[in-house]
Design a protein around this motif. Structure first.
Motif, PDB file in Angstrom:
ATOM      1  N   VAL A  90     -83.689 -27.673  38.396  1.00 11.96           N
ATOM      2  CA  VAL A  90     -82.916 -28.470  37.016  1.00 11.96           C
ATOM      3  C   VAL A  90     -83.022 -27.349  36.185  1.00 11.96           C
ATOM      4  N   ALA A  91     -83.625 -26.504  36.141  1.00  8.72           N
ATOM      5  CA  ALA A  91     -83.339 -25.032  34.935  1.00  8.72           C
ATOM      6  C   ALA A  91     -82.356 -24.412  35.118  1.00  8.72           C
ATOM      7  N   GLU A  92     -82.077 -23.958  36.410  1.00 13.16           N
ATOM      8  CA  GLU A  92     -80.737 -23.496  36.849  1.00 13.16           C
ATOM      9  C   GLU A  92     -79.444 -24.702  36.605  1.00 13.16           C
ATOM     10  N   LEU A  93     -79.572 -25.438  36.638  1.00 14.07           N
ATOM     11  CA  LEU A  93     -78.074 -26.402  36.325  1.00 14.07           C
ATOM     12  C   LEU A  93     -78.606 -26.628  34.700  1.00 14.07           C
ATOM     13  N   ARG A  94     -79.015 -26.016  34.204  1.00 14.14           N
ATOM     14  CA  ARG A  94     -79.030 -26.317  32.830  1.00 14.14           C
ATOM     15  C   ARG A  94     -78.992 -25.273  32.226  1.00 14.14           C
ATOM     16  N   ASP A  95     -79.321 -24.744  32.792  1.00 14.24           N
ATOM     17  CA  ASP A  95     -78.152 -23.322  32.367  1.00 14.24           C
ATOM     18  C   ASP A  95     -77.257 -22.932  32.417  1.00 14.24           C
ATOM     19  N   LEU A  96     -76.637 -23.460  32.762  1.00 16.00           N
ATOM     20  CA  LEU A  96     -75.019 -23.488  33.449  1.00 16.00           C
ATOM     21  C   LEU A  96     -74.368 -24.636  32.647  1.00 16.00           C
ATOM     22  N   VAL A  97     -74.947 -25.004  32.667  1.00 14.98           N
ATOM     23  CA  VAL A  97     -73.968 -25.993  31.498  1.00 14.98           C
ATOM     24  C   VAL A  97     -74.230 -25.810  30.496  1.00 14.98           C
ATOM     25  N   GLY A  98     -75.162 -24.790  30.094  1.00 16.58           N
ATOM     26  CA  GLY A  98     -74.972 -24.150  28.584  1.00 16.58           C
ATOM     27  C   GLY A  98     -74.325 -23.603  28.377  1.00 16.58           C
ATOM     28  N   TRP A  99     -74.504 -22.466  29.382  1.00 18.09           N
ATOM     29  CA  TRP A  99     -73.459 -21.641  29.833  1.00 18.09           C
ATOM     30  C   TRP A  99     -72.179 -21.823  29.983  1.00 18.09           C
ATOM     31  N   CYS A 100     -71.394 -22.795  30.317  1.00 16.36           N
ATOM     32  CA  CYS A 100     -70.074 -23.460  30.536  1.00 16.36           C
ATOM     33  C   CYS A 100     -69.665 -23.383  29.721  1.00 16.36           C
ATOM     34  N   GLU A 101     -67.769 -24.033  29.335  1.00 18.99           N
ATOM     35  CA  GLU A 101     -66.875 -24.370  28.356  1.00 18.99           C
ATOM     36  C   GLU A 101     -66.450 -25.008  29.141  1.00 18.99           C
ATOM     37  N   GLY A 102     -66.456 -25.469  30.143  1.00 19.64           N
ATOM     38  CA  GLY A 102     -65.899 -26.427  30.670  1.00 19.64           C
ATOM     39  C   GLY A 102     -66.377 -27.235  32.210  1.00 19.64           C
ATOM     40  N   MET A 103     -65.582 -27.811  33.119  1.00 15.33           N
ATOM     41  CA  MET A 103     -66.334 -28.183  34.141  1.00 15.33           C
ATOM     42  C   MET A 103     -65.402 -28.401  34.899  1.00 15.33           C
ATOM     43  N   VAL A 104     -66.185 -28.694  36.775  1.00 17.83           N
ATOM     44  CA  VAL A 104     -65.225 -29.428  37.139  1.00 17.83           C
ATOM     45  C   VAL A 104     -65.978 -30.452  37.956  1.00 17.83           C
TER      46      VAL A 104
END
Length: 243
Positions: A90-104
């Motif tokens: 969960v922490a990994e996912l949330r960190d990645l969402v914070g890192w990104c500027e866009g998603m697929v």
């Protein structure tokens, strides 16, 4: 911030929080120079996962367009609310969402809907972390793979979720029919109109991300939230304890 010259015909408006349009704010004085940061999510745990293959193909295309990509692998992600947000996945996912500027978001269609694996990932992304909305104003592209004939049920659902998460979902999208016949034995996508559409979608996503990433907070700034206090807003958005 400039105030509107005349609000005499709008007695319900609170003038201190009603901001006139500022065209200059749509063109950032400083522009980011790093590569666009794109996070890719897929919705299947199968070893031969076509939604993963599509996401990996999309990542290769994004990299060719100059983006930096990361793919979150949902293996081991617990069901939402099964454990706390301190869980490593969960922490990994949330960190990645914070890192990104866009998603697929790339999901298979199962029983006419997105997969549970896909929805579980999105459900773990909070609407708010304190006073920060981790998805607000970021770009989103949606894709689906189908076992049979082409459908758009899943991308339509993903668009609804994107709006709910306050993402800027781009107009184009991808739906790959009979996905089992569109990827070779190594998981690479074969040449086709479906492949060309994924190129189109990633091209559009990269452009929208470059255009909006420096002004995303301005794009989604809302009058109704400016008149709320920080405390009131947090109580309304953070409803996890009440659900």
């Amino acid at each position: 911030m400039k105030r509107a010259k005349s609000l005499t015909d709008l007695p319900n408006i609170k003038p201190d929080y009603f901001h006139p349009m500022d065209a200059d704010a749509l063109f950032s004085a400083t522009r980011s120079t790093h590569k666009p940061r794109i996070l890719l999510l897929y919705g299947s745990l199968r070893e031969r996962s076509f939604s993963r293959f599509a996401a990996e193909e999309a990542a290769r295309i994004l990299n060719a367009f100059g983006a930096e990509t990361r793919i979150f692998h949902p293996n081991g992600l617990p069901l939402v609310d099964e454990t706390s947000a301190e869980h490593p996945k969960v922490a990994e996912l949330r960190d990645l969402v914070g890192w990104c500027e866009g998603m697929v978001w790339s999901s298979p269609e199962r029983h006419g809907a997105m997969s549970g694996v896909m929805k579980n990932q999105i459900d773990w992304i909070p609407l708010s972390l304190g006073s920060v909305r981790p998805t607000q104003g970021k770009t989103l592209a949606v894709m689906q793979v189908c076992g049979g004939s082409q459908s758009f049920n899943t991308v339509n659902q993903l668009r609804i979720l994107g709006r709910w998460m306050r993402l800027l979902t781009i107009p184009n999208q991808s739906s790959v029919a009979k996905a089992w016949d569109e990827f070779d034995a190594t998981g690479r996508m074969k040449p086709s109109a479906y492949y060309d559409r994924i190129v189109d979608v990633m091209e559009e996503l990269t452009r929208f991300t470059l255009l909006t990433r420096d002004i995303r907070e301005h794009l989604v700034d809302r009058y109704s939230e400016r008149i709320e206090s920080h405390t009131e807003l947090s109580k309304r958005v953070n409803q996890s304890k009440a659900v």
